[in-house]
Structures are given as C-alpha cells and as structure tokens.
Write a protein that holds these residues in place. Structure first.
Motif, PDB file in Angstrom:
ATOM      1  N   GLU A 146      58.462 -14.690  38.861  1.00  0.00           N
ATOM      2  CA  GLU A 146      59.896 -14.449  38.703  1.00  0.00           C
ATOM      3  C   GLU A 146      60.373 -14.564  37.248  1.00  0.00           C
ATOM      4  OE1 GLU A 146      62.057 -16.799  41.621  1.00  0.00           O
ATOM      5  OE2 GLU A 146      60.565 -16.373  43.154  1.00  0.00           O
ATOM      6  N   SER A 147      60.158 -15.740  36.629  1.00  0.00           N
ATOM      7  CA  SER A 147      60.699 -15.923  35.276  1.00  0.00           C
ATOM      8  C   SER A 147      60.121 -14.904  34.297  1.00  0.00           C
ATOM      9  CB  SER A 147      60.381 -17.328  34.756  1.00  0.00           C
ATOM     10  OG  SER A 147      60.823 -18.321  35.640  1.00  0.00           O
ATOM     11  N   LEU A 148      58.852 -14.552  34.480  1.00  0.00           N
ATOM     12  CA  LEU A 148      58.186 -13.645  33.542  1.00  0.00           C
ATOM     13  C   LEU A 148      58.130 -12.217  34.071  1.00  0.00           C
ATOM     14  CD1 LEU A 148      55.283 -16.027  32.426  1.00  0.00           C
ATOM     15  CD2 LEU A 148      57.482 -15.651  31.313  1.00  0.00           C
ATOM     16  N   ALA A 149      59.007 -11.904  35.028  1.00  0.00           N
ATOM     17  CA  ALA A 149      58.931 -10.610  35.708  1.00  0.00           C
ATOM     18  C   ALA A 149      59.208  -9.429  34.782  1.00  0.00           C
ATOM     19  CB  ALA A 149      59.900 -10.587  36.892  1.00  0.00           C
ATOM     20  N   ALA A 150      59.832  -9.674  33.622  1.00  0.00           N
ATOM     21  CA  ALA A 150      60.104  -8.567  32.700  1.00  0.00           C
ATOM     22  C   ALA A 150      58.893  -8.240  31.829  1.00  0.00           C
ATOM     23  CB  ALA A 150      61.307  -8.911  31.811  1.00  0.00           C
ATOM     24  N   ASN A 151      57.799  -8.960  32.023  1.00  0.00           N
ATOM     25  CA  ASN A 151      56.604  -8.795  31.197  1.00  0.00           C
ATOM     26  C   ASN A 151      55.504  -8.007  31.897  1.00  0.00           C
ATOM     27  OD1 ASN A 151      56.544 -11.006  28.733  1.00  0.00           O
ATOM     28  ND2 ASN A 151      57.865 -11.624  30.421  1.00  0.00           N
TER      29      ASN A 151
ATOM     30  N   THR B  23      62.563  -4.409  25.405  1.00  0.00           N
ATOM     31  CA  THR B  23      61.933  -4.807  26.664  1.00  0.00           C
ATOM     32  C   THR B  23      62.121  -3.718  27.726  1.00  0.00           C
ATOM     33  OG1 THR B  23      62.283  -7.134  26.150  1.00  0.00           O
ATOM     34  CG2 THR B  23      61.853  -6.604  28.457  1.00  0.00           C
ATOM     35  N   ASN B  27      59.096  -1.829  29.463  1.00  0.00           N
ATOM     36  CA  ASN B  27      58.745  -2.212  30.835  1.00  0.00           C
ATOM     37  C   ASN B  27      59.727  -1.763  31.910  1.00  0.00           C
ATOM     38  OD1 ASN B  27      56.421  -3.382  29.897  1.00  0.00           O
ATOM     39  ND2 ASN B  27      57.255  -5.439  29.790  1.00  0.00           N
ATOM     40  N   ILE B  31      59.937  -3.333  35.705  1.00  0.00           N
ATOM     41  CA  ILE B  31      61.168  -4.008  36.111  1.00  0.00           C
ATOM     42  C   ILE B  31      61.710  -3.395  37.396  1.00  0.00           C
ATOM     43  CG2 ILE B  31      63.603  -4.324  35.439  1.00  0.00           C
ATOM     44  CD1 ILE B  31      62.486  -4.530  32.475  1.00  0.00           C
ATOM     45  N   LYS B  34      59.640  -4.137  40.507  1.00  0.00           N
ATOM     46  CA  LYS B  34      59.764  -5.519  40.957  1.00  0.00           C
ATOM     47  C   LYS B  34      61.045  -5.718  41.769  1.00  0.00           C
ATOM     48  CE  LYS B  34      57.614  -9.518  40.583  1.00  0.00           C
ATOM     49  NZ  LYS B  34      58.302 -10.167  41.592  1.00  0.00           N
ATOM     50  N   PRO B 139      59.619 -20.337  30.730  1.00  0.00           N
ATOM     51  CA  PRO B 139      60.224 -20.607  32.040  1.00  0.00           C
ATOM     52  C   PRO B 139      60.497 -22.101  32.132  1.00  0.00           C
ATOM     53  CG  PRO B 139      58.205 -19.299  32.258  1.00  0.00           C
ATOM     54  CD  PRO B 139      58.236 -19.830  30.861  1.00  0.00           C
ATOM     55  N   LYS B 142      64.727 -22.403  35.246  1.00  0.00           N
ATOM     56  CA  LYS B 142      64.477 -21.974  36.628  1.00  0.00           C
ATOM     57  C   LYS B 142      63.476 -22.901  37.319  1.00  0.00           C
ATOM     58  CE  LYS B 142      62.991 -17.791  39.105  1.00  0.00           C
ATOM     59  NZ  LYS B 142      64.181 -17.291  39.817  1.00  0.00           N
ATOM     60  N   SER B 310      62.617 -11.785  26.892  1.00  0.00           N
ATOM     61  CA  SER B 310      61.882 -11.940  28.158  1.00  0.00           C
ATOM     62  C   SER B 310      62.701 -12.756  29.150  1.00  0.00           C
ATOM     63  CB  SER B 310      60.525 -12.611  27.897  1.00  0.00           C
ATOM     64  OG  SER B 310      59.921 -13.052  29.090  1.00  0.00           O
ATOM     65  N   VAL B 313      66.011 -10.693  30.236  1.00  0.00           N
ATOM     66  CA  VAL B 313      65.756  -9.640  31.228  1.00  0.00           C
ATOM     67  C   VAL B 313      65.272 -10.261  32.542  1.00  0.00           C
ATOM     68  CG1 VAL B 313      64.502  -7.510  31.730  1.00  0.00           C
ATOM     69  CG2 VAL B 313      65.324  -7.951  29.405  1.00  0.00           C
ATOM     70  N   MET B 317      66.870  -9.678  36.311  1.00  0.00           N
ATOM     71  CA  MET B 317      66.098  -9.324  37.501  1.00  0.00           C
ATOM     72  C   MET B 317      66.349 -10.325  38.628  1.00  0.00           C
ATOM     73  SD  MET B 317      62.607  -8.189  35.529  1.00  0.00           S
ATOM     74  CE  MET B 317      61.717  -7.660  36.999  1.00  0.00           C
ATOM     75  N   ASP B 318      66.445 -11.580  38.232  1.00  0.00           N
ATOM     76  CA  ASP B 318      66.762 -12.634  39.193  1.00  0.00           C
ATOM     77  C   ASP B 318      68.093 -12.370  39.869  1.00  0.00           C
ATOM     78  OD1 ASP B 318      64.848 -14.576  39.427  1.00  0.00           O
ATOM     79  OD2 ASP B 318      66.243 -16.171  38.874  1.00  0.00           O
TER      80      ASP B 318
END
Lengths: 427, 427
Positions: A146-151, B23, B27, B31, B34, B139, B142, B310, B313, B317-318
């Motif tokens: 989740e936290s690194l989902a943009a990577n 970013t 990606n 993104i 996901k 991270p 979170k 990172s 973004v 997404m969260d």
C-alpha cells in the motif's frame, strides 16, 4: 455492516493464538475505538482446550469443534493459526466459501496454495490478511502493498528468518561453532527440535514467495529458485568476513532487471556499513527498493507470540475498516518476462577450501580460475604446514555463478583439495 | 464513485510537485492497475508555470489560477505542496469545504493547525493524506496508524531530520567541525541558505507533533515541549562519544509512562550497537515500541523530490481505495493524563566544560554535583596545562534534568569555568 458488532473466530489456540487472545485482553477498548465498532472474539477452537495457556479466556468461548466457527453465520472473520497444509487449507477454503474474511500467519500454506486461496477469495469477495506470515510483527506487507504502491519495486532483500540470524549472530559474537550455537538456540526455544526448516532456508523461501508476489506480481514456486541454508558456514568463514569488514547474513533476495526476475536464498557477505549488518539476533530486517522512493527498510521482531499477534489483530482491524476496498495483492504480472536461473547471477564471491600445503597447488587453482575468467581480489592462507591441509580463503572480483560452480567442480577434483569448496556471494 | 475516473489537482509545482508529476509519468499504469480506476492528474497550479522543471507535462494542464482546482467540481483530490502556513491553509480548508480529499507534505501547517484541519475534514467527511509530512518516502505514519493499531504505543523515537543527521554524520566521519560541514551541506543542497529551521530542531519538533498525535492521540503544541538543536555540538563531544562506544544523534522522542507523556527534541548519545547509530547521512530512522509488537523500526530517505513524491502519490492511491473507511488518526486521547516537563526527565548525562587547570577546581565541581545527587560514571580531561583552560568531559549515572540544569547553572558561575557547559542526554 456499519455499526454492527464484528465477530471473530480463532482456529488454533497455540502460541500465536494465545497471543491473539492476550492482545484482545489487553487492548479491546483501543481496538474498538479505532475501528468504531464492537469487536467480539466469539469462539476459540483447538483440539486441546484443557491445557492452561496462561491467558485469561471465558471457558464458554472454547470449543473443540471447528464447525462452531465455520458454520456460525454471525462470524465475520476467521483467524487460522494451526499452521501446516491440512486441515488448515480445508478450513480456510470453507471459511471463504461461506463469505468469511480470513486472517492467517501460515506462510507454508500461502507459499504452496497462493493461487487457490486468492482465487477463491476473489470469487467470494472476501479479504485475506497475512501480514503475520512474513516478518512477524513488523509492518512489512502492508507498507509494501500500500504505502509503496506508486512505485515499481526493483528489489526486495533481507533477513526474514530469526533462527538462522540468531545462529549467525552468536557464531560471530561468541566465536562458537554452528552446532554449539544451534544447541543453545534449541535450549532457548529459538530453534525447533528439528531445525531443518529454518537452517536450510525453506522457511525463508516460503516467505520470499509471498514478498515476491506482493513486490513483483509473480507467484514463483519454491522449486523454481535457488535455496541454500547456513549449515556449511564455519567460524573460519565468519572470521575472514570480519577481516574484510563484513559479516555473513542469510538473505532472501528478489530483484528485477529488464523484466528478468532473480529470486534466491543463500548466505551472503554483507558490508558492516550496510544497515542489514546491524540486524542481529532473532530480529528481521527487509530492504525494499522502489523506482520512486529509493531504499527503505523495515525492522523488528520477525516471530514470537505477541509480535505475531500484533500483526494478526492489526489485519483483523484492517479488514473491519476496509470491507469496501478493491481486493488486490501486488502489481499485475506484466513486468516480469522471465525468471532467472541462479547460474546467471553475477557477484563477487568468497571461497573457502582446504588445500595440501605443497608447491604447485595454488598454481593449479589459479589456472582453473583464470581459465574461467575469475580474477582474485584478495587471498588469505591460514598457517603453513608443508604436506598438511590448510584452509585458504579468497574473494573474487565480479564473476558469474555458472563459472564459479564450474571452478568449484574442477577444484574439488584436484587431489590436493580436501572436502567441499564453500562459496558465499557478496552483497 | 466506483469505476469513475479520479481527477487530481496539484497546487505547487516546486521540487516535490515535480516529483509527483514525474511519478505519474513513470508509473501511471501501475497506479491505475492497483486502484482499478483511471487516475488523471488534471491540473497543476503554480505562480510560476514558465520555468522548466525537467519533467514532461502537457502545457494545457498548467495554470496560475488556484481556482482552476478549487472550483472544479470534477477534481476529487487536491495535493497541496506549496508549504508554509498561508495561503496553504486557506487552499486546504477551501478544498475540504468543497468535499475534496487533501494530500499534503506540509508538516509546519499540520503541526500548527492540526485541530482546525482535521475537524473541518471530519465535518466534510473527506480524508487528509499526510504520509509525506514525516519521514519523506518512508512508510511510517500508515504503519503506525494502521499496521500497529492493535497496540498501545509506548514510545516513538528517532532521527527525522536529514540535514541535522547529515551534519552529525560528516562531523564524526571526517573530523570536520560543525561550520565546515554545514557549509558543505549547503553547497550540496542538503541544507537551506538559512538552516536555522533544521539545525535548531524546529522541523524535527513539527514532525514529532504529528507522530505524537498518531501514536498517543494527543496534539501537543511546540511551545509545550523541550526543543534543542545541534549547533553546540563540537568535534570534541563526538570524539569523546566514540571513546564511550557511542555516537551523537539528534533525536525526536515521545514516550508515555503511567499516563505521563514525555515529548522532547535534543542531541542524544546513542550506543553504537543500537540500530539508530547506523542511520547515517540524510537518512531517517524511527523506532516505534508497542505493548504487543515490541520494537520495530522504519528506515529510509526522509526527504527529497522522488521519495517524498512516492508518499504523496501513495496517499492519493490510499484515498482512492479507501473512500468508505472511517476516518481516524491515532487512538483516543484518554491514555494521557499529563504532559511531562523536561525538568522531570531522568537519564545519564554527558557534560563538557572548559576548566582552569589548577588545584581545587575539580573539587569545586564535584562538590556541586554531589550536592545535587549527581554521581559520575566516567571522567576525562584532555591535556594538562597549569593555569590554562582545558576541556573536561564526564558522564553521570542516572540523574534528573532538573538537578543537571541546576548543576550547570552553579558550575557556570565558578570563575574557573570558561564558556557555557554543554550536556547531552544518553539514550
């Protein structure tokens, strides 16, 4: 199910299961405040409900009949903590088919039956929580997913077996050999009576399968990658590593390069300046490299009753809060074109062999190495005793695993060499 | 808004803003896979839209008018990256009042206006993403707020300012003094032209306010706790720390004991065996202790264009995935009965002073210490030169800050003492 009480059923009242019960005893109100619901650990099932686990529990909650959980329509979340493949798999699939969410710490089961479990969960629109399956209490899978989902994740590598790390740490700190430390670890409860699973790398491999799925979207079976334990590491290796400013760690490694995925588990020399060199004793530490974030590391207790329970209950809370979220684990598989064979890897290598101390022997070895394009960076011979076997240590420059293995094969055939040649990859 | 495209507006096209654009350039497909939605970075607003940021962007997306974002009903999420208090606060509150979710890296604003921002967000049922405000790309918030939610947090402490950590690391590694290293850090872009904010601990304090809120549920204003920078640390202190097997780190600390919260920022001596001692250069590392999990640490790049992007973004997404979740940050405040004053803390202390090298001087000092129940664990005098000032270093046993401060006051009054007395708490 807004504001409705959430009911949880726990299958498996062993060490971790007792930790889960104790966590609810300690922090029920914190848990309910956070998820803004009543949360009820309704039923705890185990074959043995007589033995005192040292945690307080209402005896009415205990049962030996798993159907008291699986067939109870009021139970929303099933925690599976019996471990192993069966009947754990059967229980999990039944729970899923009844629309119950599942939380498990069972890495063996997930590593082997990932596809079946996740597909069945997807069909039934339930969530699977498995933070506890890798790294115990360390927030690891959720940050990765989740936290690194943009990577785009580029590499995951780290120490994910506390038993192996404890053994290597103690060997280095107290100059004790492998078998002495293993015995001590068994006495302390850090190693199983049959320690094979931990010291041969199988536990690490199972966890790496899960990390690889979350990081790269690919489910790789254990037969498909190189898994090497720590049983051949001697005090001499550790001493020589020290002289090089390094230590030896048992690493799980998963990296991608140009679509080629490289997955492996083996002892690795780690520079003392690297943070992983300071991950000692039973602790775990995992590096994650993302194309956007760069390097991050998560560190903490990789096993144990309460740490693992922290992850299990955290997963339950996550599920309660996230009932509406789309269910995805890891990125799509499209980035991976091929899974690399261990033969293709390139690294510097540390090698150790016992050679007969007589003229010409080193020449024979250096000829083999040079034939295979392996050049030597540093070299050390311990003691001199003409006509006796003495240990030799060397570190190569960058070489391919294929050539190193061929060199080892040829060197082991020399009459002037005793025992197997050991080699360790450098990080 | 299932399956509807999500539109994002970015206010602030500076360093981090450019990282966010990059970013998405890198990606976008990862993104969207996901979150299972189309995600559109629809508008980027800045006063300057002419300067080339070195990242590709459709010029039609650029605007100098913030209302192109705030007044656009199609924009679901507003990213605020202009920093500072105003007009950032105004923009954020307007976005919230229009039902837009907000993602920000603005620790100064959150530390000062936490209550207003969060209350307004609560009233409007929108989410605030702020992972990037502490620890850059690591991270951290979170995992603290979600993965460890089953825990009563007992302590949070760590290195959360990269500039200060870079300076202390370089001083130790290269024997350069504070001002030399600061200049080098400024040349490299690791420190601002006016570095006060980083080296005096204000940035660290702001981040600690956010960590404290998430860990303990309490919002503590900066005036309420002790904040001390690194400007008085000399090479001598660092050398003496080395002799003790320690290093000096600038730590943010927040701990609870019997309902009493202890919040502080100051240089601290850290044993080299502690993992924080290996958190070097511009990297950040934060320890979290929970009553269930024990110790975990998160490590990584605490600042920078791409790492921070990172987190920004990731937060977007969260939010896209979690529209339906209850909105809570941290546990309720009920565990904290009182916020401790720095005077009450107990620790071992390192002290340094320049004393006149003549008979009776040490006796005067030891009398002061003993009067105040401070006993000395180790003592070191550098050089002897009768009638001149020489530096003296000592480490005390456990003592209270109140007594240490009183001792310092009395010692500084001695005629045989030159300059201020420095003291550093031990971890």
């Amino acid at each position: 199910m807004a504001n409705k009480e959430v009911n949880i059923g726990l299958i498996g009242f062993g060490t971790i299961g007792s930790g889960v019960v104790e966590t609810f005893n300690l922090n029920q109100s914190i848990i309910e405040d956070k998820v803004k619901r009543k949360v009820n650990l309704k039923k705890v099932v185990d074959l043995d409900i007589e033995t005192d686990r040292g945690v307080k529990i209402d005896p009415e909650k205990l049962s030996t009949d798993v159907n008291d959980i699986l067939e109870d329509p009021d139970i929303d979340i099933v925690i599976e903590l019996i471990g192993g493949y069966q009947p754990a798999l059967k229980f999990i699939l039944t729970a899923i088919s009844k629309g119950k969410h599942v939380v498990t710490a069972n890495k063996a089961l997930l590593a082997k039956h990932w596809e079946e479990v996740m597909e069945t969960a997807g069909e039934n629109q339930v969530r699977i929580g498995f933070e506890a399956s890798v790294g115990g209490g360390i927030p690891l899978l959720k940050p990765l997913n989740e936290s690194l989902a943009a990577n785009k994740i580029e590499a995951i590598y780290g120490i994910i077996n506390g038993t192996a790390n404890y053994i290597l740490t103690k060997m280095a700190d107290e100059q004790q050999d492998f078998h002495e430390v293993l015995k001590e670890a068994q006495d302390k409860g850090y190693a199983e009576a049959d320690p094979t699973f931990d010291i041969e790398g199988h536990d690490t491999a199972q966890k790496l399968i899960i990390l690889t799925k979350l990081g790269f979207g690919v489910y790789v079976k254990q037969e498909k990658f190189h898994v090497e334990g720590i049983t051949r590491i001697t005090l001499d290796d550790i001493e020589y590593a020290k002289e090089l400013g390094c230590c030896i760690k048992h690493l799980a490694i998963s990296t991608i390069n140009d679509g080629e995925l490289d997955v492996r588990v083996h002892p690795t020399m780690v520079d003392n300046k690297h943070l992983l060199a300071s991950v000692n004793d039973v602790f775990n530490g995992v590096y994650i490299i993302g194309d956007v974030v760069g390097h991050v590391m998560m560190y903490g207790p990789g096993a144990g009753m309460m740490p693992t329970a922290s992850a299990v209950v955290g997963d339950c809370m996550d599920i309660i809060e996230e009932m509406g979220r789309p269910i995805t684990y890891g990125p799509p598989e499209t980035r991976v074109t091929r899974i690399k064979n261990i033969d293709e890897m390139e690294s510097k290598y540390y090698m150790r062999f016992a050679v007969m101390d007589k003229p010409g022997v080193l020449h024979a070895i250096s000829e083999i190495l040079s034939d295979l394009d392996i050049s030597v960076d540093s070299f050390n011979q311990k003691g001199h005793e003409e006509g006796k076997f003495v240990p030799i240590f060397l570190v190569t420059h960058q070489a391919t695993e294929k050539n190193i293995r061929e060199a080892v094969k040829r060197i082991e055939k020399l009459e002037t060499i005793k025992d197997e040649v050991l080699f360790i990859r450098l990080l």
